[in-house]
Motif scaffolding. Structure first.
Motif, PDB file in Angstrom:
ATOM      1  N   ASN A   1       0.835  -1.205   0.000  1.00 40.51           N
ATOM      2  CA  ASN A   1       0.000   0.000   0.000  1.00 40.51           C
ATOM      3  C   ASN A   1       0.871   1.257   0.000  1.00 40.51           C
ATOM      4  N   ASN A   2       0.412   2.256  -0.722  1.00 42.61           N
ATOM      5  CA  ASN A   2       1.090   3.564  -0.757  1.00 42.61           C
ATOM      6  C   ASN A   2       2.536   3.499  -1.255  1.00 42.61           C
ATOM      7  N   MET A   3       2.811   2.531  -2.118  1.00 48.62           N
ATOM      8  CA  MET A   3       4.139   2.500  -2.746  1.00 48.62           C
ATOM      9  C   MET A   3       3.992   2.663  -4.256  1.00 48.62           C
ATOM     10  N   ILE A   4       4.812   3.569  -4.806  1.00 48.80           N
ATOM     11  CA  ILE A   4       4.874   3.793  -6.248  1.00 48.80           C
ATOM     12  C   ILE A   4       6.258   3.372  -6.710  1.00 48.80           C
ATOM     13  N   MET A   5       6.328   2.659  -7.814  1.00 48.85           N
ATOM     14  CA  MET A   5       7.604   2.166  -8.309  1.00 48.85           C
ATOM     15  C   MET A   5       7.885   2.709  -9.707  1.00 48.85           C
ATOM     16  N   ILE A   6       9.066   3.314  -9.868  1.00 45.73           N
ATOM     17  CA  ILE A   6       9.502   3.802 -11.182  1.00 45.73           C
ATOM     18  C   ILE A   6      10.803   3.088 -11.519  1.00 45.73           C
ATOM     19  N   LEU A   7      10.742   2.262 -12.547  1.00 45.65           N
ATOM     20  CA  LEU A   7      11.894   1.471 -12.962  1.00 45.65           C
ATOM     21  C   LEU A   7      12.523   2.094 -14.204  1.00 45.65           C
ATOM     22  N   SER A   8      13.845   2.188 -14.189  1.00 48.06           N
ATOM     23  CA  SER A   8      14.559   2.816 -15.304  1.00 48.06           C
ATOM     24  C   SER A   8      15.581   1.845 -15.877  1.00 48.06           C
ATOM     25  N   GLY A   9      15.738   1.885 -17.212  1.00 44.90           N
ATOM     26  CA  GLY A   9      16.719   1.009 -17.831  1.00 44.90           C
ATOM     27  C   GLY A   9      16.833   1.237 -19.323  1.00 44.90           C
ATOM     28  N   LEU A  10      17.669   0.450 -19.954  1.00 46.41           N
ATOM     29  CA  LEU A  10      17.823   0.512 -21.399  1.00 46.41           C
ATOM     30  C   LEU A  10      16.536   0.049 -22.068  1.00 46.41           C
ATOM     31  N   PRO A  11      16.319   0.398 -23.346  1.00 46.50           N
ATOM     32  CA  PRO A  11      15.081   0.015 -24.036  1.00 46.50           C
ATOM     33  C   PRO A  11      14.782  -1.480 -23.994  1.00 46.50           C
ATOM     34  N   ILE A  12      15.826  -2.312 -23.854  1.00 49.27           N
ATOM     35  CA  ILE A  12      15.629  -3.758 -23.825  1.00 49.27           C
ATOM     36  C   ILE A  12      14.869  -4.215 -22.575  1.00 49.27           C
ATOM     37  N   LEU A  13      14.781  -3.346 -21.552  1.00 50.87           N
ATOM     38  CA  LEU A  13      14.087  -3.705 -20.307  1.00 50.87           C
ATOM     39  C   LEU A  13      12.641  -4.107 -20.564  1.00 50.87           C
ATOM     40  N   GLU A  14      11.962  -3.378 -21.430  1.00 56.37           N
ATOM     41  CA  GLU A  14      10.559  -3.688 -21.716  1.00 56.37           C
ATOM     42  C   GLU A  14      10.426  -5.087 -22.299  1.00 56.37           C
ATOM     43  N   GLN A  15      11.313  -5.446 -23.193  1.00 57.20           N
ATOM     44  CA  GLN A  15      11.298  -6.785 -23.787  1.00 57.20           C
ATOM     45  C   GLN A  15      11.600  -7.845 -22.744  1.00 57.20           C
ATOM     46  N   GLN A  16      12.554  -7.557 -21.841  1.00 57.37           N
ATOM     47  CA  GLN A  16      12.899  -8.505 -20.781  1.00 57.37           C
ATOM     48  C   GLN A  16      11.701  -8.795 -19.887  1.00 57.37           C
ATOM     49  N   LEU A  17      10.961  -7.750 -19.526  1.00 56.23           N
ATOM     50  CA  LEU A  17       9.793  -7.932 -18.664  1.00 56.23           C
ATOM     51  C   LEU A  17       8.707  -8.734 -19.376  1.00 56.23           C
ATOM     52  N   ASN A  18       8.496  -8.440 -20.639  1.00 56.43           N
ATOM     53  CA  ASN A  18       7.472  -9.174 -21.400  1.00 56.43           C
ATOM     54  C   ASN A  18       7.812 -10.651 -21.533  1.00 56.43           C
ATOM     55  N   GLU A  19       9.096 -10.951 -21.675  1.00 57.76           N
ATOM     56  CA  GLU A  19       9.512 -12.340 -21.878  1.00 57.76           C
ATOM     57  C   GLU A  19       9.662 -13.107 -20.572  1.00 57.76           C
ATOM     58  N   LYS A  20      10.237 -12.452 -19.552  1.00 57.15           N
ATOM     59  CA  LYS A  20      10.547 -13.151 -18.313  1.00 57.15           C
ATOM     60  C   LYS A  20       9.432 -13.086 -17.279  1.00 57.15           C
ATOM     61  N   LEU A  21       8.680 -11.985 -17.266  1.00 59.65           N
ATOM     62  CA  LEU A  21       7.700 -11.770 -16.202  1.00 59.65           C
ATOM     63  C   LEU A  21       6.521 -10.980 -16.756  1.00 59.65           C
ATOM     64  N   ASN A  22       5.741 -11.634 -17.586  1.00 58.88           N
ATOM     65  CA  ASN A  22       4.662 -10.949 -18.285  1.00 58.88           C
ATOM     66  C   ASN A  22       3.613 -10.386 -17.336  1.00 58.88           C
ATOM     67  N   THR A  23       3.377 -11.076 -16.215  1.00 55.84           N
ATOM     68  CA  THR A  23       2.390 -10.582 -15.235  1.00 55.84           C
ATOM     69  C   THR A  23       2.829  -9.249 -14.630  1.00 55.84           C
ATOM     70  N   PHE A  24       4.144  -9.064 -14.495  1.00 57.29           N
ATOM     71  CA  PHE A  24       4.699  -7.807 -13.997  1.00 57.29           C
ATOM     72  C   PHE A  24       4.576  -6.722 -15.069  1.00 57.29           C
ATOM     73  N   ALA A  25       4.884  -7.084 -16.311  1.00 56.19           N
ATOM     74  CA  ALA A  25       4.830  -6.126 -17.424  1.00 56.19           C
ATOM     75  C   ALA A  25       3.422  -5.564 -17.609  1.00 56.19           C
ATOM     76  N   LYS A  26       2.404  -6.399 -17.351  1.00 54.22           N
ATOM     77  CA  LYS A  26       1.018  -5.955 -17.548  1.00 54.22           C
ATOM     78  C   LYS A  26       0.591  -4.904 -16.526  1.00 54.22           C
TER      79      LYS A  26
END
Length: 400
Positions: free
Chosen positions: A203-228
């Motif tokens: 509760n009451n936590m906001i997360m901002i993740l920063s990285g190279l453009p490949i990060l989005e692809q990594q999340l989609n491939e490795k942890l799709n539930t997180f990416a959504k």
């Protein structure tokens, strides 16, 4: 008796040799010490001359120090106003997860640092410069943030296990909001990403993740539930010409200078053309200008950026194997004819970009990196640059 005399003579000779060696070592040591002292004096004198020359030049400009260093100073953040508005809106509306994407040197870390200094008073923040190697390191991160001063620390529980973080923060935050700013997330392994996903439910936590453009692809491939769960994706590409000039001005004024002096409009134009508005490159090239001016004793910087000798690319038939599809497409286009960044961008599906300008900036950044790697060459064409494959690369491209 003769053998005994011979042994005695040999021992005398050895003793004499040892004494000579000791004397030689002492003499050599004294010589070395004297030589080192003289060399140190010479080096100190040379360094002092260089430092004095630099200091005199800075003083003429009214500078306290060199403004063009790679220090992360949030107050000097420039540009990306649209992206800043979007990310601050996300924070205000308390959306759980956002991505900040961009190539190395595009200003991601500076943006996160700027956010940390411009949050409303009721917000806390934690900045993590690099993802932990082990999940247990999150325990130390949160304990450090919420540690109590001694002796109060004796009476309050600390987090002892990563499994306690969820409940600890839910109780701790209450009406406050915690913004977790995590940089270089593209380097995180799957276990770390899993725990970041768990933290999203706090509760009451906001997360901002920063990285190279490949990060989005990594999340989609490795942890799709997180990416959504990603609500907003912000892309940092490059600065406009006006923003590039503003970056230079702001840095100069931060050390006591005035406006963009000693750079002329022509020099500023050259810096933008050379760097494409890529923040880290702007700082690097501006610093090269300053070093060159100091060396030549110039009070005004009004020169074109020297095009450094292009290095040759490491050539093999497999040199394109690790390239992205976008890089491969650019190589294919340039193997047929020389093109400007705008002409290349016009061959793309522009609906995938916010605007044509965004597409052109993306192409320009790729071309600059490829030029630094010796893959492409360029020449001036009107107000733009035309890019072409380096001759040897063209041969490999045709064979491929």
């Amino acid at each position: 008796m003769e053998i005994k005399n011979i042994n005695m003579e040999e021992n005398k000779i050895n003793d004499i040799n040892q004494e000579n060696n000791v004397e030689e070592n002492i003499e050599q040591k004294v010589y070395d010490e004297e030589y080192n002292k003289e060399e140190e004096k010479t080096l100190t004198k040379e360094n002092k001359i260089d430092i004095d020359k630099i200091d005199r030049w800075y003083k003429k400009q009214g500078w306290r120090e060199n403004p063009f260093t790679f220090n992360i100073v949030p107050d000097l953040f420039v540009g990306y106003s649209e992206q800043l508005h979007a990310i601050m809106k996300v924070i205000k509306e308390k959306h759980k997860l956002s991505l900040v994407l961009g190539p190395t040197g595009s200003g991601k870390t500076m943006l996160l640092k700027w956010i940390s200094q411009n949050l409303p008073k009721e917000y806390d923040f934690i900045y993590i410069g690099k993802p932990p190697e082990r999940p247990e390191e999150f325990v130390d991160i949160f304990n450090e943030k919420y540690k109590r001063p001694w002796p109060l620390s004796i009476f309050f529980n600390r987090i002892k296990s990563i499994y306690q973080i969820y409940n600890f923060l839910n109780k701790k935050l209450k009406k406050r909001t915690l913004v977790l700013l995590c940089d270089e997330v593209h380097e995180a392994d799957i276990e770390i990403l899993e725990w970041l996903r768990v933290f999203c439910d706090i509760n009451n936590m906001i997360m901002i993740l920063s990285g190279l453009p490949i990060l989005e692809q990594q999340l989609n491939e490795k942890l799709n539930t997180f990416a959504k769960r990603i609500i907003t994706k912000i892309e940092l590409i490059s600065l406009t010409k006006e923003e590039t000039i503003e970056l230079i001005r702001k840095r100069i004024e931060s050390v006591g200078g005035q406006d963009c002096k000693p750079f002329t409009e022509r020099a500023l134009e050259a810096i933008y053309e050379q760097t494409g508005g890529f923040p880290r490159e702007v700082i690097r090239v501006a610093n090269d200008f300053v070093d060159d001016a100091i060396e030549k004793g110039l009070d005004v910087i009004d020169i074109t950026v020297p095009i450094k000798e292009e290095k040759e690319a490491d050539l093999s038939l497999n040199m394109f194997a690790d390239m992205s599809p976008l890089q491969e497409k650019i190589i294919d286009l340039l193997s047929k004819k020389a093109m400007t960044p705008g002409e290349i961008a016009d061959t793309f599906d522009l609906e995938k970009y916010k605007s044509r300008q965004h597409a052109v900036r993306s192409v320009n950044n790729i071309l600059i990196r490829m030029m630094q790697e010796g893959i492409v060459l360029r020449k001036k064409k009107g107000k733009a640059f035309t890019y072409m494959l380096a001759p040897r690369v063209r041969t490999i491209a045709v064979k491929s």
